[in-house]
Design a protein around this motif. Sequence first.
Motif, short mmCIF file in Angstrom:
data_model
loop_
_atom_site.label_atom_id
_atom_site.label_comp_id
_atom_site.label_asym_id
_atom_site.label_seq_id
_atom_site.Cartn_x
_atom_site.Cartn_y
_atom_site.Cartn_z
N THR A 104 10.86 -9.03 -29.07
CA THR A 104 9.41 -8.99 -28.96
C THR A 104 8.88 -7.57 -29.10
N ALA A 105 9.40 -6.64 -28.32
CA ALA A 105 8.89 -5.27 -28.35
C ALA A 105 9.18 -4.57 -29.66
N THR A 106 10.32 -4.87 -30.28
CA THR A 106 10.76 -4.10 -31.45
C THR A 106 10.44 -4.75 -32.79
N VAL A 107 10.23 -6.07 -32.81
CA VAL A 107 10.02 -6.78 -34.08
C VAL A 107 8.76 -7.65 -34.06
N ASN A 108 8.69 -8.59 -33.14
CA ASN A 108 7.62 -9.59 -33.20
C ASN A 108 6.24 -9.02 -32.87
N PHE A 109 6.17 -8.18 -31.85
CA PHE A 109 4.87 -7.60 -31.50
C PHE A 109 4.32 -6.71 -32.61
N PRO A 110 5.11 -5.80 -33.18
CA PRO A 110 4.58 -4.99 -34.29
C PRO A 110 4.11 -5.85 -35.47
N ALA A 111 4.84 -6.93 -35.77
CA ALA A 111 4.43 -7.80 -36.87
C ALA A 111 3.10 -8.48 -36.56
N PHE A 112 2.96 -8.98 -35.33
CA PHE A 112 1.73 -9.66 -34.96
C PHE A 112 0.55 -8.68 -34.93
N LEU A 113 0.80 -7.47 -34.48
CA LEU A 113 -0.27 -6.47 -34.42
C LEU A 113 -0.78 -6.14 -35.82
N ASP A 114 0.13 -6.10 -36.80
CA ASP A 114 -0.29 -5.88 -38.18
C ASP A 114 -1.29 -6.95 -38.62
N THR A 115 -0.97 -8.20 -38.31
CA THR A 115 -1.85 -9.31 -38.68
C THR A 115 -3.17 -9.22 -37.93
N LEU A 116 -3.09 -8.92 -36.65
CA LEU A 116 -4.30 -8.89 -35.82
C LEU A 116 -5.25 -7.78 -36.26
N VAL A 133 -5.96 -7.03 -39.16
CA VAL A 133 -6.71 -7.58 -40.28
C VAL A 133 -7.66 -8.68 -39.82
N LEU A 134 -7.16 -9.59 -38.97
CA LEU A 134 -7.94 -10.78 -38.60
C LEU A 134 -8.87 -10.56 -37.41
N ARG A 135 -8.42 -9.79 -36.41
CA ARG A 135 -9.21 -9.56 -35.19
C ARG A 135 -9.05 -8.11 -34.77
N PRO A 136 -9.66 -7.17 -35.49
CA PRO A 136 -9.45 -5.74 -35.22
C PRO A 136 -9.75 -5.33 -33.78
N GLU A 137 -10.79 -5.89 -33.19
CA GLU A 137 -11.13 -5.50 -31.82
C GLU A 137 -10.05 -5.94 -30.84
N ALA A 138 -9.52 -7.12 -31.05
CA ALA A 138 -8.43 -7.60 -30.19
C ALA A 138 -7.18 -6.77 -30.39
N ALA A 139 -6.92 -6.36 -31.62
CA ALA A 139 -5.73 -5.56 -31.91
C ALA A 139 -5.78 -4.21 -31.21
N SER A 140 -6.95 -3.62 -31.17
CA SER A 140 -7.07 -2.28 -30.58
C SER A 140 -6.83 -2.30 -29.07
N ALA A 141 -7.02 -3.46 -28.44
CA ALA A 141 -6.87 -3.56 -26.99
C ALA A 141 -5.54 -4.15 -26.55
N LEU A 142 -4.79 -4.76 -27.47
CA LEU A 142 -3.58 -5.50 -27.11
C LEU A 142 -2.39 -4.56 -26.91
N THR A 143 -1.73 -4.67 -25.77
CA THR A 143 -0.50 -3.93 -25.50
C THR A 143 0.69 -4.88 -25.57
N GLU A 192 -5.57 -18.78 -40.92
CA GLU A 192 -5.21 -17.53 -40.26
C GLU A 192 -3.86 -17.65 -39.57
N MET A 193 -3.60 -18.80 -38.97
CA MET A 193 -2.31 -19.01 -38.34
C MET A 193 -1.19 -18.96 -39.38
N GLN A 194 -1.45 -19.53 -40.54
CA GLN A 194 -0.45 -19.49 -41.61
C GLN A 194 -0.23 -18.08 -42.11
N MET A 195 -1.31 -17.32 -42.21
CA MET A 195 -1.19 -15.91 -42.62
C MET A 195 -0.33 -15.14 -41.64
N SER A 196 -0.58 -15.36 -40.34
CA SER A 196 0.20 -14.69 -39.31
C SER A 196 1.67 -15.07 -39.40
N THR A 197 1.93 -16.35 -39.58
CA THR A 197 3.31 -16.83 -39.67
C THR A 197 4.01 -16.25 -40.90
#
Length: 230
Positions: A19-31, A33-43, A70-75
């Motif tokens: 999660t910390a090393t692979v999945n979270f960085p990948a999800f943050l990349d997507t976020l 694009v899709l939800r910039p305000e949420a991305a800036s606050a998510l730890t 959007e879910m498909q884009m994230s996946t």
Amino acid sequence: MLRYQCLVLDHDDTVVNSTATVNFPAFLDTLRVLRPEAASALTVDDYFRYNFDPGFTSYCYDMLHFTEGEMQMSTDHWIEHVRTHAPEPFGGMRELLWRYHDAGGHICVASHSMKENILRDYRVNGFPEPELVFGWDLAPEQRKPDPYALEQIMNKLHLKPQELVMVDDLKPGKDMADAVGVDFIAAGWAHQIPEIQAFMKRECQAYCECVQDLEGFLFLNGTPESDKNR
């Protein structure tokens, strides 16, 4: 001698530190694009919490209000990222899995990772190959916390609920195990988030702070320090 005939493992943050090393960085990349305000606050701790409760799918649909597209884009982005970023295993996991395998135990996986990536991680890390793998490739209604994977494992391996144990770091795995009367052990070695730790210690049959603790619950000659949590 084994306490359980079948060990059902989550993958992310149970077998590999992903999660910390692979999945979270990948999800943050997507976020971003899709939800910039949420991305800036998510730890990363927030991400662990949302995966814990309400679970990743509910987080995306109910809190971030993702559309199907959007879910498909994230996946799609996550799949591509994971293909080129293999997570490291937790210390002691290889030795534990081989000891369990050599004692005659069945090893299966129920995870939100893709099956091909789970098998890759087992292969590159020299783990025994799991007999059955249930991942994100399943239909949405069959993924954790639905008990479909455990029902299939019991059916295919001709096992009873008391002959299985589920090991996972988050609540969806516990919900799945509870639904069919399978024992659940919490993997507590991936993060130190107090509210998740408190819930798992209170609600689970056992809470293991390290991989070596888990060994004591899988073998009848084990005497884990945390046996008092049973």
